[in-house]
Design a protein around this motif. Structure first.
Motif: not given
Length: 265
Positions: A32, A35, A37, A39-40, A143, A211
């Motif tokens: 993540l 990428d 992102r 939200d880890y 998640s 997503d």
């Protein structure tokens, strides 16, 4: 959160399972982060044994107790000169049954939760699963990618295959495999909804995580909108042609009555 039942796991088995789960979640976080992102939160996912009675009581408070609906404590202290009263009130420490105490461990919370529990219409959905020795896997937020990693380690299946021996030899150690055989998935609770094992696996199988789910929802809504538009458009065209045909027939009849021959074509 995921709910498991366990059968006398030994400490060495727990150590191995926690190690492999932490490593799998760390890989998801690294993916993540690569990428871009934010939200880890693999470090926030906890695997722990719980006491059934304490957990059931805490669940009642969380589900049935709403402190925002309780009477608000006075803004001013009774002995504050700003308080609009002439009565003399002793300044004493709050007792355990003081209704001004509305936190989760207060007597007020316990009494309200217990009263709501007696209402048969109010259920949190986990009642049938709270039996035997239990293990919880808790997530800070939903998640699917992290949930998938948890399933691959703790409850592998055809949809969630376990790591290969060549890629992760530690996962196939005897202590880890022995411990995993003592774990059984009971269900899950996601966004306040209770899922059985198949429902929990469905959440973990959502491609692209949240997503991906949003993209599927948008595509579905767009497809529904296009279908409605086509239906309304075809109905409008059909009505138009019907009315035009009827108008042409009426025009021909009027011309025939007036002694005029209807035009061909």
């Amino acid at each position: 959160m995921l709910l498991f039942q366990h059968n006398n796991l030994r400490s060495v088995e727990w150590v191995g399972i926690r190690r492999e789960l932490a490593a799998a979640l760390r890989k998801v976080d690294d993916s993540l982060a690569a990428d871009g992102r934010p939200d880890y939160f693999g470090d926030g996912i906890k695997l722990q044994i719980i006491q059934k009675g304490i957990f059931a009581s805490a669940l009642k408070v969380v589900e049935f107790y709403h402190p925002e609906q309780q009477p608000q404590a006075p803004v001013h202290h009774p002995t504050d000169p700003a308080t609009a009263t002439s009565a003399t009130i002793p300044d004493t420490l709050a007792a355990s049954d003081d209704t001004r105490l509305t936190h989760g461990l207060s007597r007020t919370a316990h009494e309200v939760a217990e009263a709501n529990r007696r209402n048969k219409k109010l259920k949190h959905g986990l009642e049938p699963l709270l039996s035997g020795p239990l293990v919880l896997v808790t997530f800070p937020t939903v998640s699917p990618r992290h949930l998938k990693a948890v399933f691959e380690i703790l409850a592998p299946s055809k949809e969630f295959p376990a790591p290969k021996r060549k890629a992760n030899p530690g996962y196939h150690e005897p202590a880890v495999q022995s411990g995993l055989q003592k774990l059984m998935v009971l269900g899950a609770r996601v966004e306040g909804k209770v899922f059985d094992m198949e429902g929990a696996r469905w959440v973990g199988s959502i491609e692209g995580g949240l997503d991906g789910l949003r993209a599927q929802l948008v595509a579905m809504l767009q497809g529904v909108g296009a279908g409605i538009t086509n239906t309304l458009e075809s109905a409008g065209k059909s009505l138009y042609f019907t009315m035009e045909s009827r108008r042409s027939i009426l025009d021909d009849e009027q011309k025939a009555q007036a002694g005029e021959a209807p035009k061909e074509g």
